[in-house]
Structures are given as structure tokens and as C-alpha cells.
Write a protein that holds these residues in place. Structure first.
Motif, PDB file in Angstrom:
ATOM      1  N   LEU A 132       0.832  -1.205   0.000  1.00 19.31           N
ATOM      2  CA  LEU A 132       0.000   0.000   0.000  1.00 19.31           C
ATOM      3  C   LEU A 132       0.868   1.258   0.000  1.00 19.31           C
ATOM      4  CD1 LEU A 132      -3.030   0.718   0.061  1.00 19.31           C
ATOM      5  CD2 LEU A 132      -2.801   0.997   2.533  1.00 19.31           C
ATOM      6  N   ARG A 133       0.631   2.117  -0.982  1.00 20.01           N
ATOM      7  CA  ARG A 133       1.378   3.369  -1.102  1.00 20.01           C
ATOM      8  C   ARG A 133       0.513   4.582  -0.781  1.00 20.01           C
ATOM      9  NH1 ARG A 133       3.947   0.924  -6.127  1.00 20.01           N
ATOM     10  NH2 ARG A 133       2.285   1.936  -7.262  1.00 20.01           N
ATOM     11  N   SER A 134      -0.804   4.455  -0.978  1.00 22.33           N
ATOM     12  CA  SER A 134      -1.694   5.588  -0.770  1.00 22.33           C
ATOM     13  C   SER A 134      -2.982   5.115  -0.101  1.00 22.33           C
ATOM     14  CB  SER A 134      -2.004   6.257  -2.113  1.00 22.33           C
ATOM     15  OG  SER A 134      -2.949   7.288  -1.946  1.00 22.33           O
ATOM     16  N   LEU A 135      -3.321   5.750   1.017  1.00 18.43           N
ATOM     17  CA  LEU A 135      -4.566   5.458   1.734  1.00 18.43           C
ATOM     18  C   LEU A 135      -5.261   6.780   1.977  1.00 18.43           C
ATOM     19  CD1 LEU A 135      -6.485   3.544   3.252  1.00 18.43           C
ATOM     20  CD2 LEU A 135      -5.023   3.842   5.271  1.00 18.43           C
ATOM     21  N   ASN A 136      -6.383   6.996   1.301  1.00 16.54           N
ATOM     22  CA  ASN A 136      -7.122   8.241   1.448  1.00 16.54           C
ATOM     23  C   ASN A 136      -8.554   7.908   1.850  1.00 16.54           C
ATOM     24  OD1 ASN A 136      -8.190  10.798   1.350  1.00 16.54           O
ATOM     25  ND2 ASN A 136      -7.280  11.316  -0.623  1.00 16.54           N
ATOM     26  N   ASN A 149      -0.910  -0.875  13.678  1.00 16.87           N
ATOM     27  CA  ASN A 149      -0.002  -1.602  12.794  1.00 16.87           C
ATOM     28  C   ASN A 149       0.057  -1.021  11.385  1.00 16.87           C
ATOM     29  OD1 ASN A 149      -2.461  -2.402  11.848  1.00 16.87           O
ATOM     30  ND2 ASN A 149      -2.040  -4.593  11.941  1.00 16.87           N
ATOM     31  N   ILE A 150      -0.481   0.175  11.195  1.00 16.58           N
ATOM     32  CA  ILE A 150      -0.376   0.813   9.882  1.00 16.58           C
ATOM     33  C   ILE A 150       1.096   1.054   9.524  1.00 16.58           C
ATOM     34  CG2 ILE A 150      -0.501   3.271  10.522  1.00 16.58           C
ATOM     35  CD1 ILE A 150      -2.682   3.408   8.209  1.00 16.58           C
ATOM     36  N   LEU A 159      -1.032   9.291   3.386  1.00 11.84           N
ATOM     37  CA  LEU A 159      -2.032   8.906   4.382  1.00 11.84           C
ATOM     38  C   LEU A 159      -2.901  10.125   4.637  1.00 11.84           C
ATOM     39  CD1 LEU A 159      -3.254   6.939   6.437  1.00 11.84           C
ATOM     40  CD2 LEU A 159      -1.534   7.745   8.074  1.00 11.84           C
ATOM     41  N   ARG A 160      -4.134  10.059   4.183  1.00 15.08           N
ATOM     42  CA  ARG A 160      -5.068  11.175   4.354  1.00 15.08           C
ATOM     43  C   ARG A 160      -6.303  10.671   5.086  1.00 15.08           C
ATOM     44  NH1 ARG A 160      -3.667  12.972  -1.422  1.00 15.08           N
ATOM     45  NH2 ARG A 160      -1.953  14.396  -1.016  1.00 15.08           N
ATOM     46  N   LEU A 161      -6.539  11.258   6.257  1.00 15.67           N
ATOM     47  CA  LEU A 161      -7.656  10.842   7.107  1.00 15.67           C
ATOM     48  C   LEU A 161      -8.478  12.033   7.585  1.00 15.67           C
ATOM     49  CD1 LEU A 161      -5.646   8.269   9.268  1.00 15.67           C
ATOM     50  CD2 LEU A 161      -7.117   7.772   7.309  1.00 15.67           C
TER      51      LEU A 161
END
Length: 177
Positions: A132-136, A149-150, A159-161
Motif C-alpha cells: 500500500l502506497r496511498s490510503l485516502n 499496525n499501519i 495517508l489522508r484521514l
């Protein structure tokens, strides 16, 4: 060589070249593509669909067994391996939660669920996504803590939350991220 002999040789070589160009590209040096895909990915996507409680745009109607899972709305697969690499369901007015089975999409490089109404906790299984390279997940209603554990997502660069109801990891109260 006489002109007639050159013409025959040229025609022969031209025919060989055409045959080579139309031959399938499978050799010992090129990996052959897997045309069957992966059952684990298919089941994980169908499990994700089960947790969708609202779908006013009927995006998930294509998520069934009538299409190969690589042809589902919002799903991008690697052309050769037929493994899911991107899950992009931006602004589809979806409501529901993420299931633990998201961790079974082991080839994911990007998840984009921005501007929906996903709620509940972000599953710890996200930490199993080593590619995983991008989590939005911005502009949803995710709550609870950011999975500890991210940090196992060694390739994670984005990482955008923002605009969720996640707990401040340094306090016990929730904040609007």
C-alpha cells in the motif's frame, strides 16, 4: 543474386516477419499473464460489498459474479496478474463500514474512499497491506483509533484521514480529523 531471386528472398523474409509479429508473446523471458485472477481478491471484494448499507448511485450493482472482479466499478487490477491494485470509490455516496477482509487484497497499492459516508473503525487488517502506497479515507465518518499496525505498510507514502471522527492517538478523547 538476380532480381527475381531477391524478390523471392524478400517475400520469404517478409512472410517470416509477419508470422513472428502475429505470434503470441510468450517466451521464457516474458512472464505470461494469468487470465484467471485470484479467488481471494474476488471474495474480499464481495465481502466488502456486504458492508455497504447505502448505495443511492447503484455503484455496487455491478459487484456480482456476472463480471470478472477486475471489471467492477472502482476496481483496478494488474493487467497480467489480475490482482486488485487500486480500490477507488471516490464520492459515490456510499455508506457502510470496511471489513477485515480488506487485508486479503494483498496487492493493493491504493485505496481511495474520499467523500462517502463510511463509518466504524478502520480495520487493523489494513496493516497487512505491505504494498500500500496511498490510503485516502478523508471526508467520511470513521471513528476509533488509527490502526497501530499501519506502520507495517512500509511503502505507504500518502495517508489522508481528514474530516473523520478518529481518536487523537495521544489523548483519550475523539477529535475531528
Amino acid at each position: 543474386m538476380k532480381p527475381h531471386g531477391r524478390l523471392i528472398l524478400f517475400t520469404f523474409l517478409h512472410g517470416i516477419l509477419l508470422l513472428c509479429m502475429n505470434a503470441p508473446l510468450e517466451s521464457a523471458t516474458l512472464p505470461s499473464c494469468n487470465t484467471f485472477g485470484n479467488e481471494t481478491d474476488r471474495l474480499a471484494l464481495l465481502d466488502l460489498k456486504k458492508r455497504i448499507t447505502q448505495d443511492p448511485l447503484h455503484v455496487m450493482s455491478s459487484w456480482n459474479d456476472s463480471l470478472h472482479f477486475c471489471n467492477l466499478v472502482g476496481v483496478t487490477c494488474n493487467r497480467c496478474t489480475k490482482r486488485v491494485v487500486i480500490l477507488k470509490l471516490t464520492a459515490q455516496k456510499l455508506a457502510g463500514s470496511l471489513r477485515k477482509s480488506i487485508g486479503n487484497l494483498s496487492h493493493l497499492t491504493g485505496i481511495d474512499l474520499v467523500s462517502n459516508s463510511f463509518a466504524g473503525e478502520i480495520p487493523q487488517e489494513i496493516g497487512r497491506l505491505g504494498s500500500l502506497r496511498s490510503l485516502n479515507l478523508s471526508r467520511n465518518s470513521f471513528g476509533g483509533k488509527i490502526p497501530s499496525n499501519i506502520s507495517h505498510c512500509a511503502q505507504l507514502r500518502v495517508l489522508r484521514l481528514v474530516s473523520n471522527e478518529l481518536m487523537d492517538p495521544f489523548r483519550t478523547n475523539s477529535v475531528h480529523w
